[in-house]
Design a protein around this motif. Structure first.
Motif, short mmCIF file in Angstrom:
data_model
loop_
_atom_site.label_atom_id
_atom_site.label_comp_id
_atom_site.label_asym_id
_atom_site.label_seq_id
_atom_site.Cartn_x
_atom_site.Cartn_y
_atom_site.Cartn_z
N ALA A 94 28.51 27.85 -14.73
CA ALA A 94 28.24 29.15 -14.12
C ALA A 94 26.89 29.16 -13.43
O ALA A 94 26.73 29.71 -12.33
CB ALA A 94 28.30 30.25 -15.19
N ALA A 95 25.90 28.53 -14.06
CA ALA A 95 24.57 28.47 -13.46
C ALA A 95 24.58 27.65 -12.18
O ALA A 95 23.96 28.02 -11.17
CB ALA A 95 23.57 27.88 -14.46
N LEU A 96 25.28 26.52 -12.20
CA LEU A 96 25.36 25.68 -11.00
C LEU A 96 26.08 26.41 -9.87
O LEU A 96 25.66 26.37 -8.72
CB LEU A 96 26.09 24.37 -11.33
N LYS A 97 27.18 27.10 -10.22
CA LYS A 97 27.93 27.83 -9.21
C LYS A 97 27.10 28.94 -8.59
O LYS A 97 27.09 29.13 -7.38
CB LYS A 97 29.20 28.42 -9.85
N ALA A 98 26.37 29.66 -9.44
CA ALA A 98 25.51 30.73 -8.94
C ALA A 98 24.42 30.18 -8.04
O ALA A 98 24.05 30.78 -7.02
CB ALA A 98 24.90 31.50 -10.10
N SER A 99 23.88 29.01 -8.40
CA SER A 99 22.82 28.39 -7.59
C SER A 99 23.35 27.99 -6.22
O SER A 99 22.67 28.14 -5.21
CB SER A 99 22.25 27.17 -8.32
N VAL A 100 24.56 27.44 -6.19
CA VAL A 100 25.17 27.05 -4.92
C VAL A 100 25.37 28.27 -4.03
O VAL A 100 25.05 28.24 -2.83
CB VAL A 100 26.51 26.33 -5.15
N GLU A 101 25.90 29.36 -4.59
CA GLU A 101 26.15 30.56 -3.80
C GLU A 101 24.84 31.16 -3.29
O GLU A 101 24.76 31.65 -2.16
CB GLU A 101 26.91 31.60 -4.64
N ARG A 102 23.80 31.11 -4.11
CA ARG A 102 22.51 31.65 -3.67
C ARG A 102 21.93 30.82 -2.53
O ARG A 102 21.36 31.35 -1.59
CB ARG A 102 21.53 31.68 -4.85
N ALA A 103 22.07 29.49 -2.63
CA ALA A 103 21.57 28.62 -1.56
C ALA A 103 22.34 28.86 -0.26
O ALA A 103 21.76 28.91 0.82
CB ALA A 103 21.69 27.16 -1.99
N ARG A 104 23.68 29.06 -0.37
CA ARG A 104 24.47 29.34 0.82
C ARG A 104 24.10 30.69 1.43
O ARG A 104 24.04 30.85 2.65
CB ARG A 104 25.95 29.31 0.47
N SER A 105 23.85 31.67 0.57
CA SER A 105 23.46 32.98 1.05
C SER A 105 22.13 32.94 1.78
O SER A 105 21.93 33.61 2.80
CB SER A 105 23.39 33.95 -0.13
N ALA A 106 21.20 32.12 1.26
CA ALA A 106 19.89 31.98 1.92
C ALA A 106 20.01 31.36 3.30
O ALA A 106 19.20 31.64 4.19
CB ALA A 106 18.96 31.14 1.04
N ARG A 107 21.04 30.53 3.49
CA ARG A 107 21.27 29.90 4.79
C ARG A 107 22.11 30.76 5.72
O ARG A 107 22.39 30.37 6.84
CB ARG A 107 21.95 28.55 4.60
N GLY A 108 22.56 31.94 5.23
CA GLY A 108 23.36 32.83 6.06
C GLY A 108 24.83 32.48 6.07
O GLY A 108 25.58 32.99 6.91
N GLU A 109 25.27 31.63 5.14
CA GLU A 109 26.67 31.25 5.09
C GLU A 109 27.46 32.27 4.28
O GLU A 109 26.93 32.95 3.40
CB GLU A 109 26.82 29.86 4.46
N GLN A 110 28.74 32.36 4.56
CA GLN A 110 29.61 33.28 3.84
C GLN A 110 29.86 32.74 2.43
O GLN A 110 30.07 31.54 2.24
CB GLN A 110 30.96 33.43 4.56
N PRO A 111 29.83 33.62 1.42
CA PRO A 111 30.10 33.15 0.05
C PRO A 111 31.53 32.68 -0.09
O PRO A 111 32.43 33.16 0.59
CB PRO A 111 29.83 34.39 -0.80
N ALA A 112 31.74 31.73 -0.98
CA ALA A 112 33.08 31.18 -1.21
C ALA A 112 33.93 32.21 -1.95
O ALA A 112 33.43 33.18 -2.50
CB ALA A 112 32.98 29.89 -2.02
N ALA A 113 35.25 31.99 -1.93
CA ALA A 113 36.17 32.92 -2.59
C ALA A 113 35.85 32.99 -4.07
O ALA A 113 35.62 31.98 -4.73
CB ALA A 113 37.61 32.44 -2.40
#
Length: 340
Positions: free
Chosen positions: A246-265
């Motif tokens: 869960a922590a790794l998944k949240a970290s990935v989504e936060r990094a993608r959000s910082a880059r302006g990418e759409q969050p995964a499903a």
């Protein structure tokens, strides 16, 4: 810059005269120890613990502790007899691929400048070194110590990097290295995804020393005599999540959000990190709103008390006006009568 050493690079039968300059400098803010009461500098005296006398630099020698209270004393003559054959030379020993030199061995960096008529051989060595895509392993004596070093090219200048000797690097000895820990493939895949999502190009100028900047502001405020503003508290990191995935998944989504990418499903579901972050942001907003709320309540209370204050002032004025005639009559009665 001021040269700290002069010598020559010995390259086969070629000798290239060079000057050595420090390539780096520390930007730390330095302080003096002072007396708190009057600001006077604190000075330390060199005293002998045997006789108690103050000792000058001329009377100081180097002593090697043998243990048990015994000391062997070395003089300048003892050091002069040591075999430092490369005291004024940078001896090139071999050329190796740069990736074979472990970065942990690097110590300090120095620029080399050609001296006098050595410019052409200096440029020749520089260009040949750059074309070979290798670094030169050299030996040099600096400050009465023989050191291993590398020569490489940086921005058109030969750069000397002194290195630690292999026996000066400690071997890690930690208990977890002997534990049989298994990493699940999904965890490894998610960790790799996190690394990919945070990949970038290293640009040193993009990073700043926030502590040093804040400390400089405090010093400037002291100098100007203005009130020192308390810096905003850094947001505390969320507590470690129990679920590693869960922590790794949240970290990935936060990094993608910082880059302006759409969050995964499925990224919209709250995670331990996102929940903690939301709670911290809500607490921070409530903390900011508290002073404004108190100010509004204080203003309303003052407005509410204003009519009562005016009424009390009016009542006091009327009371004073009523007492005035009685006081005047009493004064007239007390005055002595004139005799005929």
């Amino acid at each position: 810059m001021r040269a700290i050493w002069k010598g020559a690079v010995s390259f086969g039968l070629v000798s290239i005269g060079v000057k050595l300059y420090s390539a780096t400098e520390e930007k730390d803010i330095r302080f003096h120890q002072v007396h708190r009461a009057d600001g006077g500098r604190i000075r330390y005296k060199r005293t002998c613990q045997v006789c108690g006398e103050e000792v000058t630099y001329d009377d100081i020698a180097k002593g090697y502790d043998l243990g048990g209270g015994e000391m062997v004393i070395l003089t300048d003559e003892d050091f002069a007899e040591l075999p430092l054959t490369s005291s004024r030379a940078i001896d090139v020993l071999e050329f190796v691929p740069a990736e074979q030199v472990d970065p942990i061995l690097y110590n300090k960096a120095y620029f080399l400048e050609p001296e006098g008529s050595a410019t052409k051989p200096y440029v020749l060595l520089r260009d040949a070194l750059a074309d070979s895509e290798r670094v030169a392993i050299v030996k040099v004596a600096l400050r009465q110590r023989e050191q291993l070093a590398t020569l490489r090219v940086r921005e058109g200048v030969l750069l000397l990097n002194t290195m630690l000797w292999p026996d000066e690097v400690r071997t890690p000895d930690f208990g977890f290295l002997d534990e049989d820990l298994k990493v699940r493939p999904p965890e490894l895949a998610m960790a790799s995804s996190l690394i990919d999502s945070m990949a970038g190009t290293f640009e040193p100028d993009a990073f700043t020393d926030d502590y040093r900047a804040a400390l400089q502001e405090v010093i400037d405020a002291k100098v100007e005599g203005r009130e020192v503003v308390q810096p905003e508290e850094v947001e505390a990191a969320p507590a470690a999540a129990v679920d590693l995935m869960a922590a790794l998944k949240a970290s990935v989504e936060r990094a993608r959000s910082a880059r302006g990418e759409q969050p995964a499903a499925g990224a919209g579901e709250p995670t331990p990190i996102s929940s903690a972050r939301s709670a911290q942001q809500a607490a921070k907003a409530a903390k900011k709103a508290a002073p404004a709320k108190k100010a509004a309540e204080k203003k309303a209370a003052a407005k509410k008390a204003e009519p009562a204050k005016k009424a009390a002032a009016k009542k006091t004025a009327e009371k004073k006006a009523a007492k005035a005639p009685a006081k005047k009559a009493a004064a007239k009665k007390a005055a002595p009568r004139k005799t005929a």
